[in-house]
Design an enzyme around this catalytic site. Sequence first.
Site, mmCIF file in Angstrom:
data_model
loop_
_atom_site.group_PDB
_atom_site.id
_atom_site.type_symbol
_atom_site.label_atom_id
_atom_site.label_comp_id
_atom_site.label_asym_id
_atom_site.label_seq_id
_atom_site.Cartn_x
_atom_site.Cartn_y
_atom_site.Cartn_z
ATOM 1 N N CYS A 172 -4.358 2.314 -8.418
ATOM 2 C CA CYS A 172 -4.553 0.859 -8.414
ATOM 3 C C CYS A 172 -6.018 0.420 -8.431
ATOM 4 O O CYS A 172 -6.478 -0.132 -9.428
ATOM 5 C CB CYS A 172 -3.845 0.263 -7.209
ATOM 6 S SG CYS A 172 -2.099 0.689 -7.178
ATOM 7 N N ARG B 101 0.859 -1.188 0.000
ATOM 8 C CA ARG B 101 0.000 0.000 0.000
ATOM 9 C C ARG B 101 0.893 1.236 0.000
ATOM 10 O O ARG B 101 1.896 1.252 0.719
ATOM 11 C CB ARG B 101 -0.838 0.056 1.288
ATOM 12 C CG ARG B 101 -1.804 -1.065 1.471
ATOM 13 C CD ARG B 101 -2.184 -1.179 2.944
ATOM 14 N NE ARG B 101 -1.029 -1.513 3.773
ATOM 15 C CZ ARG B 101 -1.000 -1.468 5.098
ATOM 16 N NH1 ARG B 101 -2.052 -1.078 5.762
ATOM 17 N NH2 ARG B 101 0.073 -1.808 5.778
ATOM 18 N N GLU B 102 0.537 2.248 -0.784
ATOM 19 C CA GLU B 102 1.286 3.504 -0.698
ATOM 20 C C GLU B 102 1.105 4.044 0.727
ATOM 21 O O GLU B 102 0.055 3.861 1.346
ATOM 22 C CB GLU B 102 0.757 4.499 -1.727
ATOM 23 C CG GLU B 102 1.174 4.099 -3.125
ATOM 24 C CD GLU B 102 0.653 5.038 -4.198
ATOM 25 O OE1 GLU B 102 0.400 6.212 -3.912
ATOM 26 O OE2 GLU B 102 0.479 4.561 -5.332
HETATM 27 C C1 UGA Z 1 -4.117 -0.736 -2.912
HETATM 28 C C2 UGA Z 1 -4.185 -2.038 -2.102
HETATM 29 O O1 UGA Z 1 -4.659 -1.740 -0.785
HETATM 30 C C3 UGA Z 1 -2.803 -2.703 -2.025
HETATM 31 O O2 UGA Z 1 -2.899 -3.933 -1.325
HETATM 32 C C4 UGA Z 1 -2.304 -2.940 -3.457
HETATM 33 O O3 UGA Z 1 -1.019 -3.519 -3.462
HETATM 34 C C5 UGA Z 1 -2.245 -1.618 -4.194
HETATM 35 O O4 UGA Z 1 -3.558 -1.026 -4.215
HETATM 36 C C6 UGA Z 1 -1.776 -1.887 -5.587
HETATM 37 O O5 UGA Z 1 -2.522 -2.489 -6.362
HETATM 38 O O6 UGA Z 1 -0.616 -1.624 -5.904
HETATM 39 P P1 UGA Z 1 -3.294 1.736 -2.375
HETATM 40 O O7 UGA Z 1 -3.767 2.097 -3.747
HETATM 41 O O8 UGA Z 1 -1.963 2.226 -1.910
HETATM 42 O O9 UGA Z 1 -3.264 0.152 -2.197
HETATM 43 O O10 UGA Z 1 -4.362 2.339 -1.367
HETATM 44 P P2 UGA Z 1 -5.462 1.783 -0.340
HETATM 45 O O11 UGA Z 1 -4.955 1.925 1.041
HETATM 46 O O12 UGA Z 1 -5.993 0.473 -0.755
HETATM 47 O O13 UGA Z 1 -6.604 2.878 -0.542
HETATM 48 C C7 UGA Z 1 -7.244 3.005 -1.811
HETATM 49 C C8 UGA Z 1 -8.340 4.053 -1.737
HETATM 50 O O14 UGA Z 1 -9.434 3.591 -0.974
HETATM 51 C C9 UGA Z 1 -7.924 5.393 -1.133
HETATM 52 O O15 UGA Z 1 -8.432 6.420 -1.942
HETATM 53 C C10 UGA Z 1 -8.594 5.387 0.225
HETATM 54 O O16 UGA Z 1 -8.901 6.672 0.678
HETATM 55 C C11 UGA Z 1 -9.858 4.582 -0.053
HETATM 56 N N1 UGA Z 1 -10.443 3.902 1.121
HETATM 57 C C12 UGA Z 1 -9.729 2.951 1.772
HETATM 58 C C13 UGA Z 1 -11.725 4.245 1.541
HETATM 59 O O17 UGA Z 1 -12.394 5.112 0.939
HETATM 60 N N2 UGA Z 1 -12.264 3.598 2.624
HETATM 61 C C14 UGA Z 1 -11.582 2.639 3.306
HETATM 62 O O18 UGA Z 1 -12.148 2.088 4.275
HETATM 63 C C15 UGA Z 1 -10.271 2.306 2.864
#
Ligand code: UGA
Length: 435
Positions: free
Chosen positions: A260, A151-152
Amino acid sequence: MKLSVIGTGYLGATHAAAMSSLGFEVIGIDVDPKKIELLRDGKVPFFEPGLEELLLQEVKSGRLKFSTDFADAKDCDIHFICVGTPQQPNSLAADLKYVDAAVDAIAPHAKSGSLVVGKSTVPVGTAARLAKRLAELGSLAELAWNPEFLREGFAVEDTLRPNRLVVGVTSDRAEELLKVAYKPLLDNAVPWIRADLPTAELVKVAANSFLATKISFINAMAEICEATGGDVTVLAKAIGYDPRIGSRFLQAGIGFGGGCLPKDIRAFMARSEELGAKQSLEFLREIDSINLRARQRMIDLVRLDLDEDLKGRKIAVLGAAFKPDSDDVRDSPALDIADQISQAGASVSVFDPKANANAKIRFPNLNYVDSIDSCLSGAEIVLHLTEWKEFRTIDPTKAKTLVSRANIIDGRNALDRELWERAGWHFRALGRSTR
Ligand code: UGA
């Protein structure tokens, strides 16, 4: 063992520094000479907590080097492909041109018996096609797939302490080589899953689809809460206690963005159609729609608070990154909302602790300011769109002295509502009725 890492973005730069910290000689390769210059100096071209320290330490150790020349990877035993697979401009499908180019470029230099290991997120079937391509190019290297789940914001931690390692291989030898590369992690009892190539590719997109589904599920519940006077934050807490459901990724708000989740679910849908299995992933279309509707609901709330008239209204936007602890603005819900209200005539001030510069490149029409105070100054309404710690710890009493109307909408359900209301703010949030 010597390793090469091809592509030095979030994934590759972190992987290269992390593998070097495990004691391997690593060469990071990228076609962008500016990026390589920076990395050689131990500088990270983006914001990722903890990475710059690790990179500098590894560059200084002499184990980690960077180059634009693929020939510098000729002695390596494993080549990790870490290039991007963005969405194609006019389709839902992923653009594989960087992956294809990386394989073509490394093929003439990869020594016989070495492994070319894809880490990029790709449509199922890509690995088999690339294995064929390697052979066609006369390479005696072997192809494997090892999806990355970092995750970033937690990239270093997730790379050095992943919750599982998945390897798609077509021979025992390939698995053994990868086990040597990951031995220090395996010694720490990280689960190891051997799979075939298509399963390894699918694990990644299935995981991201599940995460996206969880977020859109709670955002659908937020819509229902809005229609019934319920409170989605209480609902999420209550269902999350069931260990079969779990409380993580149930944070309702303006939805998911980034490089992602959005493009991965779209590419997965596009691929399922090509495979004649469109119906199996039809639900992801709804996941995508719910996600984009959350942005619209936020804009509707702004309109409601400003009596439908956005022209010339002063609006403060807190947050531009797609999530906190990142300067990544790819498909950022915060910026999409800021842009839409600006297009509707509002005067929008944006502040993000790290992402202002990247945001300005994508949306130069918005007014970027360099502090929370100047963002709030004179605002008729404040939108909390990325839940940085800095925003969660704002003092609402002091903030009230800066704005022209004490009106806030929490698009991330991350602020302390009681605190803001006690300080005299009119507080709205997605999925929660107004008191
Ligand atoms: C995501 C996955 O979580 C990683 O496991 C994966 O490796 C990565 O994509 C990838 O494919 O490379 P990332 O994009 O860094 O990681 O971010 P996330 O933490 O998953 O968050 C994604 C989005 O969802 C963000 O905009 C965040 O604000 C949102 N989010 C997250 C919500 O709106 N609600 C939540 O409960 C969690």
